[in-house]
Structure formats: structure tokens, C-alpha cells
Design a protein around this motif. Sequence first.
Motif, mmCIF file in Angstrom:
data_model
loop_
_atom_site.group_PDB
_atom_site.id
_atom_site.type_symbol
_atom_site.label_atom_id
_atom_site.label_comp_id
_atom_site.label_asym_id
_atom_site.label_seq_id
_atom_site.Cartn_x
_atom_site.Cartn_y
_atom_site.Cartn_z
ATOM 1 N N MET A 1 0.849 -1.181 0.000
ATOM 2 C CA MET A 1 0.000 0.000 0.000
ATOM 3 C C MET A 1 0.892 1.242 0.000
ATOM 4 N N LYS A 2 0.552 2.192 -0.853
ATOM 5 C CA LYS A 2 1.337 3.417 -0.962
ATOM 6 C C LYS A 2 1.022 4.358 0.191
ATOM 7 N N LYS A 3 2.048 5.094 0.595
ATOM 8 C CA LYS A 3 1.858 6.146 1.596
ATOM 9 C C LYS A 3 1.663 7.467 0.863
ATOM 10 N N LEU A 4 0.863 8.331 1.428
ATOM 11 C CA LEU A 4 0.598 9.648 0.855
ATOM 12 C C LEU A 4 1.490 10.670 1.534
ATOM 13 N N TYR A 5 2.294 11.381 0.733
ATOM 14 C CA TYR A 5 3.181 12.419 1.233
ATOM 15 C C TYR A 5 3.032 13.664 0.364
#
Length: 65
Positions: A1-5
Motif C-alpha cells: 500500500m502506498k503512503k501519501l506524502y
Amino acid sequence: MKKLYRHHSASGKPVVGGIFAGLGEWMEVSPGILRVGYIVIGILTGILPALLVYLIFHFLIPKRK
């Protein structure tokens, strides 16, 4: 799962808060499309609600190191 930055755009152009560059990378969409959509929504709903949403995102989304 991608992290949002939040971060600078891939092209290295300066950005205000990095919200749309981060969202674009996370959603795999061009940040330019997100920016245009944000401007259209901002015009249709009024400047203040759009500005408040941007500020909330600015403080909730962590900055990429």
C-alpha cells in the motif's frame, strides 16, 4: 500500500505545499489535472472553502523527507 506524502513535483518545479504532487503520485494521475480540478471546484464553491480544504490537507499530509 502506498503512503501519501506532500512533496515537490517530479519535474523539480517549485510548488506551494506539494499537496497535488503527492496526491498525483499516490493516485497515479498528473498533478496538473488535479490542480485544474481544484481551481474549477474553488471557483464553483467559493474561494474560502477551497482554501480551507487545502490548508487542512497541508497540515494532515506529512512531508516527504
